[in-house]
Design a protein around this motif. Structure first.
Motif, PDB file in Angstrom:
ATOM      1  N   TRP A  20       0.837  -1.195   0.000  1.00  0.00           N
ATOM      2  CA  TRP A  20       0.000   0.000   0.000  1.00  0.00           C
ATOM      3  C   TRP A  20       0.882   1.259   0.000  1.00  0.00           C
ATOM      4  CZ3 TRP A  20      -5.598  -0.080   1.290  1.00  0.00           C
ATOM      5  CH2 TRP A  20      -6.163   1.198   1.207  1.00  0.00           C
ATOM      6  N   PHE A  24       1.265   4.073  -2.809  1.00  0.00           N
ATOM      7  CA  PHE A  24       0.973   5.471  -2.476  1.00  0.00           C
ATOM      8  C   PHE A  24       2.107   6.373  -2.925  1.00  0.00           C
ATOM      9  CE2 PHE A  24       1.569   8.992   0.564  1.00  0.00           C
ATOM     10  CZ  PHE A  24       0.510   9.773   0.137  1.00  0.00           C
ATOM     11  N   ALA A  27       1.943   6.780  -6.599  1.00  0.00           N
ATOM     12  CA  ALA A  27       0.804   7.625  -6.970  1.00  0.00           C
ATOM     13  C   ALA A  27       1.089   9.081  -6.620  1.00  0.00           C
ATOM     14  CB  ALA A  27      -0.463   7.151  -6.266  1.00  0.00           C
ATOM     15  N   CYS A  31       1.122  12.367  -9.018  1.00  0.00           N
ATOM     16  CA  CYS A  31       0.210  13.484  -8.794  1.00  0.00           C
ATOM     17  C   CYS A  31       0.951  14.749  -8.380  1.00  0.00           C
ATOM     18  CB  CYS A  31      -0.814  13.131  -7.718  1.00  0.00           C
ATOM     19  SG  CYS A  31      -1.927  11.836  -8.197  1.00  0.00           S
ATOM     20  N   LEU A  33       2.603  15.388  -5.762  1.00  0.00           N
ATOM     21  CA  LEU A  33       2.368  15.777  -4.364  1.00  0.00           C
ATOM     22  C   LEU A  33       3.699  16.193  -3.764  1.00  0.00           C
ATOM     23  CD1 LEU A  33      -0.121  13.181  -2.870  1.00  0.00           C
ATOM     24  CD2 LEU A  33      -0.556  15.355  -3.940  1.00  0.00           C
TER      25      LEU A  33
ATOM     26  N   ALA B  73      -4.069   7.074 -10.061  1.00  0.00           N
ATOM     27  CA  ALA B  73      -3.107   7.592  -9.078  1.00  0.00           C
ATOM     28  C   ALA B  73      -3.759   8.642  -8.191  1.00  0.00           C
ATOM     29  CB  ALA B  73      -1.892   8.184  -9.799  1.00  0.00           C
ATOM     30  N   MET B  74      -4.546   9.548  -8.812  1.00  0.00           N
ATOM     31  CA  MET B  74      -5.252  10.575  -8.023  1.00  0.00           C
ATOM     32  C   MET B  74      -6.152   9.917  -6.995  1.00  0.00           C
ATOM     33  SD  MET B  74      -6.425  13.702 -10.463  1.00  0.00           S
ATOM     34  CE  MET B  74      -7.417  12.767 -11.569  1.00  0.00           C
ATOM     35  N   PHE B  76      -6.003   6.891  -5.763  1.00  0.00           N
ATOM     36  CA  PHE B  76      -5.290   6.135  -4.735  1.00  0.00           C
ATOM     37  C   PHE B  76      -4.621   7.059  -3.730  1.00  0.00           C
ATOM     38  CE2 PHE B  76      -2.060   3.408  -2.909  1.00  0.00           C
ATOM     39  CZ  PHE B  76      -2.807   2.281  -2.651  1.00  0.00           C
ATOM     40  N   ALA B  77      -3.939   8.089  -4.244  1.00  0.00           N
ATOM     41  CA  ALA B  77      -3.258   9.021  -3.336  1.00  0.00           C
ATOM     42  C   ALA B  77      -4.274   9.769  -2.488  1.00  0.00           C
ATOM     43  CB  ALA B  77      -2.401  10.004  -4.140  1.00  0.00           C
ATOM     44  N   THR B  80      -5.575   7.386   0.241  1.00  0.00           N
ATOM     45  CA  THR B  80      -4.604   7.134   1.309  1.00  0.00           C
ATOM     46  C   THR B  80      -4.454   8.346   2.208  1.00  0.00           C
ATOM     47  OG1 THR B  80      -3.463   5.685  -0.223  1.00  0.00           O
ATOM     48  CG2 THR B  80      -2.276   6.309   1.759  1.00  0.00           C
ATOM     49  N   LEU B  81      -4.280   9.518   1.595  1.00  0.00           N
ATOM     50  CA  LEU B  81      -4.140  10.741   2.395  1.00  0.00           C
ATOM     51  C   LEU B  81      -5.383  10.973   3.250  1.00  0.00           C
ATOM     52  CD1 LEU B  81      -2.545  13.447   0.093  1.00  0.00           C
ATOM     53  CD2 LEU B  81      -1.648  12.513   2.222  1.00  0.00           C
ATOM     54  N   LEU B  83      -7.645   8.842   4.266  1.00  0.00           N
ATOM     55  CA  LEU B  83      -7.792   7.865   5.339  1.00  0.00           C
ATOM     56  C   LEU B  83      -6.779   8.121   6.452  1.00  0.00           C
ATOM     57  CD1 LEU B  83      -8.420   4.611   3.287  1.00  0.00           C
ATOM     58  CD2 LEU B  83     -10.060   5.881   4.667  1.00  0.00           C
ATOM     59  N   PRO B 134      -2.813  17.620 -11.082  1.00  0.00           N
ATOM     60  CA  PRO B 134      -3.488  16.622 -10.245  1.00  0.00           C
ATOM     61  C   PRO B 134      -3.407  16.919  -8.741  1.00  0.00           C
ATOM     62  CG  PRO B 134      -1.497  15.715 -11.218  1.00  0.00           C
ATOM     63  CD  PRO B 134      -1.656  17.074 -11.793  1.00  0.00           C
ATOM     64  N   PHE B 135      -2.534  17.847  -8.350  1.00  0.00           N
ATOM     65  CA  PHE B 135      -2.384  18.113  -6.918  1.00  0.00           C
ATOM     66  C   PHE B 135      -3.709  18.527  -6.289  1.00  0.00           C
ATOM     67  CE2 PHE B 135      -1.402  20.431  -3.122  1.00  0.00           C
ATOM     68  CZ  PHE B 135      -0.268  19.823  -2.605  1.00  0.00           C
ATOM     69  N   THR B 138      -6.211  15.728  -6.046  1.00  0.00           N
ATOM     70  CA  THR B 138      -5.876  14.751  -5.012  1.00  0.00           C
ATOM     71  C   THR B 138      -6.298  15.265  -3.640  1.00  0.00           C
ATOM     72  OG1 THR B 138      -3.991  14.148  -6.370  1.00  0.00           O
ATOM     73  CG2 THR B 138      -4.019  13.304  -4.138  1.00  0.00           C
ATOM     74  N   SER B 195     -11.982   1.285   4.175  1.00  0.00           N
ATOM     75  CA  SER B 195     -10.891   1.842   3.380  1.00  0.00           C
ATOM     76  C   SER B 195     -10.959   1.365   1.934  1.00  0.00           C
ATOM     77  CB  SER B 195      -9.548   1.434   3.978  1.00  0.00           C
ATOM     78  OG  SER B 195      -9.522   1.767   5.343  1.00  0.00           O
TER      79      SER B 195
END
Lengths: 262, 258
Positions: A20, A24, A27, A31, A33, B73-74, B76-77, B80-81, B83, B134-135, B138, B195
């Motif tokens: 996971w 992450f 990903a 993105c 980030l 990806a958007m 999933f990220a 995760t963030l 959650l 995408p930021f 997300t 989740s």
């Protein structure tokens, strides 16, 4: 000493967590980030606070009509969805219709639920043009997608003995459905429809921004014209509408369930 | 016990009320469904414009698969963030784990605000703040996940049996030890199931946000739509359908294994 199975479970969990985390990180890289973007964005916060607040109270009376229109849209779509969900649910129940009808209906309902409402709205706009009618179609469709499946499941779970005994008294197919099935599934259908109304109010705000009109269009237009404090006013209006719908839907649902128990 | 005639009268009264309301709403919206559906050529036009899907777009359009990856990806990220923040929010928002009643009320209010704010508005604000890309999407997805699943987590924590925590307390365990060893293990299955469900929801939301300017598959859809390539739109909608269904299957499979 840790028992073998517990250790294996621990290893499996660690592998799952690692997978996971790896996904992450990948990903997050895709993105963009990055802390820099975050810092740069957060630096604009004070300026944003000045532009978005205080709300443009003078525009409050301009928000009433769009809010009512959004409410009417969500209500009409919920009613329509609820009315149509029963026949669709019948067609999705294995104990009522043959497989060749149930299977395609179930597949269509599943496909409907998998597609975002916005995407469905685009197709309705191609057919009917911009406006509340397309929005209503999109919302009614997604209501049927959810309620139709739930009704179908409820019918399949319904008490067969009631239906059998009605049939034994010589009741016709429609009488069995009317007096045997409808009373069994109607309370749960009504409760789910009330929940769906809550969802529909939220969605109709979003759909409004793409072309269904109402308060969503007002928010999008204000943002587009850089009148950020007017957008805040419209958002405040939408919050009031959404909280009110949530409260009403929750109260009615609770009363409905209490009625069913007594 | 109601006699059938009485029952029938009540039913017809209900149906009539429903019809009156529906008619009222439609009149308010200036919509005549029967006229729109049957007088115009709208539906025929839709079928002519949209069918068949031009599946060639799937291999002709370079970058399409990249946009699918970007959407995944958007989602999933964002999941995760969201959650990662939803767990502490849930702990602070549940009556049996919160450090303070006031904090619980504040967290609950904040979560409900995140649920009620329309995602497209959050996205529009964040696009201005963080720029196109995408930021912003997300973070929007993460905020939505936080609002929905923070509440869900708080509720599953509150549903937990109190006895194990009390037993630990009787042994002299501290509050945080009780939470770690008695409350969280009981709530863990619900949290993990939630989740997986969050990713399903966010994938759909990521496609929808793309239509509002967040990039990815949704942006491809919007581009095709705005350039009137409706046969491509249908093909891309089918791609979304396959993607969402596949992810749903995978998460169902994982849920059953856990």
């Amino acid at each position: 000493m840790v028992p073998y199975s517990a250790r294996r479970q621990l290893v499996r969990r660690a592998v799952g967590f690692g997978l996971w985390l790896g996904l992450f990180l990948a990903a997050a890289a895709l993105c963009d980030l990055s802390p820099e973007i975050l810092k740069q964005g957060l630096g604009k916060a004070p300026q944003f606070a000045r532009e978005f607040f205080p709300p443009l109270w003078a525009a409050a009376d301009e928000m009433v009509e769009p809010l009512l229109s959004t409410l009417a849209l969500a209500s009409a779509a919920s009613l329509l969805g609820m009315l149509l969900a029963f026949p669709v649910g019948l067609a999705a129940a294995a104990n009522i219709v043959p497989v060749w009808l149930r299977l395609p209906v179930r597949i269509l309902l599943g496909a409907e639920r998998a597609l975002p409402e916005i995407l469905q709205l685009l197709f309705f706009v191609v057919a009917f043009g911009l406006g509340p009618f397309s929005g209503m179609c999109a919302l009614a469709f997604s209501s049927i997608g959810m309620l139709g499946k739930l009704v179908g499941d409820a019918i399949e779970d319904a008490d067969d003995k009631v239906l059998e005994s009605l049939k034994a008294t010589g009741a016709s197919f429609w009488q069995v459905i009317r007096y045997g099935l409808l009373p069994q599934v109607l309370p749960s259908l009504a409760a789910n429809a009330l929940f769906r109304f809550d969802v529909n109010v939220r969605s109709s705000v979003v759909l409004g921004a793409i072309g269904a009109g109402g308060i969503g269009a007002e928010i999008a237009r204000s943002m587009g014209m850089l009148q950020y404090n007017r957008a805040t006013m419209a958002v405040l209006g939408s919050l009031i509408l959404i909280y009110a719908a949530e409260t009403v839907s929750g109260q009615l649902r609770r009363r409905l369930l209490e009625d069913g128990r007594s | 016990m109601m006699w059938p005639s009485q029952n029938a009268r009540r039913m017809w009264a209900t149906v009539a009320t429903f019809a009156a309301f529906l008619g009222g709403f439609l009149a308010y919206l200036n919509v005549e469904p029967v006229a729109v559906l049957f007088q115009g050529q709208h539906l025929q036009n839709l079928f002519r414009d949209v069918f068949p899907p031009r599946l060639a777009v799937l291999w002709e359009r370079s970058g399409l698969w990249w946009s699918v990856v970007e959407t995944l990806a958007m989602a999933f990220a964002g999941t995760t963030l969201g959650l990662a923040f939803a767990l502490p929010a849930g702990l602070a928002g549940a009556a049996n784990t919160t450090p303070h009643g006031g904090l619980r009320a504040a967290v609950r209010f904040q979560l409900s605000l995140e649920r009620a704010l329309s995602s497209f508005f959050i996205l529009m604000v964040l696009l201005i703040a963080f720029g196109l890309g995408p930021f912003a999407a997300t973070v929007t997805l993460a905020l939505g996940t936080l609002g929905g699943f923070g509440k869900l987590f708080a509720e599953s924590l509150e549903r937990v049996e109190a006895a194990p925590a009390e037993a630990l307390a009787a042994l002299g365990a501290s509050r945080s030890q009780q939470i770690c060893f008695a409350v969280l293990p009981q709530a863990a299955p619900a949290l993990i199931t939630g989740s997986l469900y969050a990713f399903d929801i966010n994938l759909r939301a990521a496609i929808a946000l793309g239509i509002f300017g967040a990039g990815g598959l949704g942006a491809e859809l919007l581009l095709a739509y705005n350039t009137l390539r409706y046969h491509d739109v249908l093909a891309l909608a089918l791609v979304s359908l396959v993607l969402v269904t596949a992810v749903e299957r995978v998460s169902d499979f994982l849920r059953q294994r856990i």
